[in-house]
Scaffold this active site. Sequence first.
Site, PDB file in Angstrom:
ATOM      1  N   ASP A 174       0.883  -1.161   0.000  1.00  0.00           N
ATOM      2  CA  ASP A 174       0.000   0.000   0.000  1.00  0.00           C
ATOM      3  C   ASP A 174       0.923   1.214   0.000  1.00  0.00           C
ATOM      4  O   ASP A 174       1.515   1.543   1.033  1.00  0.00           O
ATOM      5  CB  ASP A 174      -0.895  -0.015   1.242  1.00  0.00           C
ATOM      6  N   ASP A 234      -2.954   0.580   7.005  1.00  0.00           N
ATOM      7  CA  ASP A 234      -2.100   0.455   5.818  1.00  0.00           C
ATOM      8  C   ASP A 234      -1.616  -0.989   5.629  1.00  0.00           C
ATOM      9  O   ASP A 234      -1.484  -1.455   4.503  1.00  0.00           O
ATOM     10  CB  ASP A 234      -0.900   1.395   5.930  1.00  0.00           C
ATOM     11  N   GLU A 275      -1.070  -1.174  -4.999  1.00  0.00           N
ATOM     12  CA  GLU A 275      -2.306  -0.450  -5.260  1.00  0.00           C
ATOM     13  C   GLU A 275      -1.973   0.767  -6.109  1.00  0.00           C
ATOM     14  O   GLU A 275      -0.989   1.466  -5.843  1.00  0.00           O
ATOM     15  CB  GLU A 275      -2.958  -0.008  -3.946  1.00  0.00           C
TER      16      GLU A 275
END
Length: 164
Positions: A7, A140, A67
Amino acid sequence: MIILGIDPGIAIVGYGIIECNGNHSKVIDYGCITTDADIFFPERLKIVYNGVIDIIDRYNPEEVALEELFFNKNVKTAIKVGHARGVEILACVNKNLPIYEYTPLQIKQSVVGYGRAEKRQVQEMVKILLNLKEIPKPDDAADALAVAICHGSSLNFKESFRMK
């Protein structure tokens, strides 16, 4: 297959390491790389880069899933996170790892079954799918595990998500 999910971030970079065997996934580790806002920005990038390298060296993932960035508010923050994402990608490339990227919608669709799922729903499904006792913290790290799960469920058609 061992997958590193990332992330992206600069203050907090979430990471999740899972092992996928068919339809079954198990968590190996998860956590965050953090940098302090008071540190000179190039030094923060170095901390992030070295942190990703350390994770790769420790767990030897076979593939990396990130991501894609999505921002609609603060352009200055978006640029800094974009720089950080660049060093995260560079660390993976320097370790000769294939990189795949997924949109937030694709991740939510894969993990929850609904592309507009709330953050709490995604976190709860990460807990369930990885047979964890509680939702991974911080957020996260849970997000990074969701990215890894998404990639694991996409292995049969993963080449359409390979970073070009």
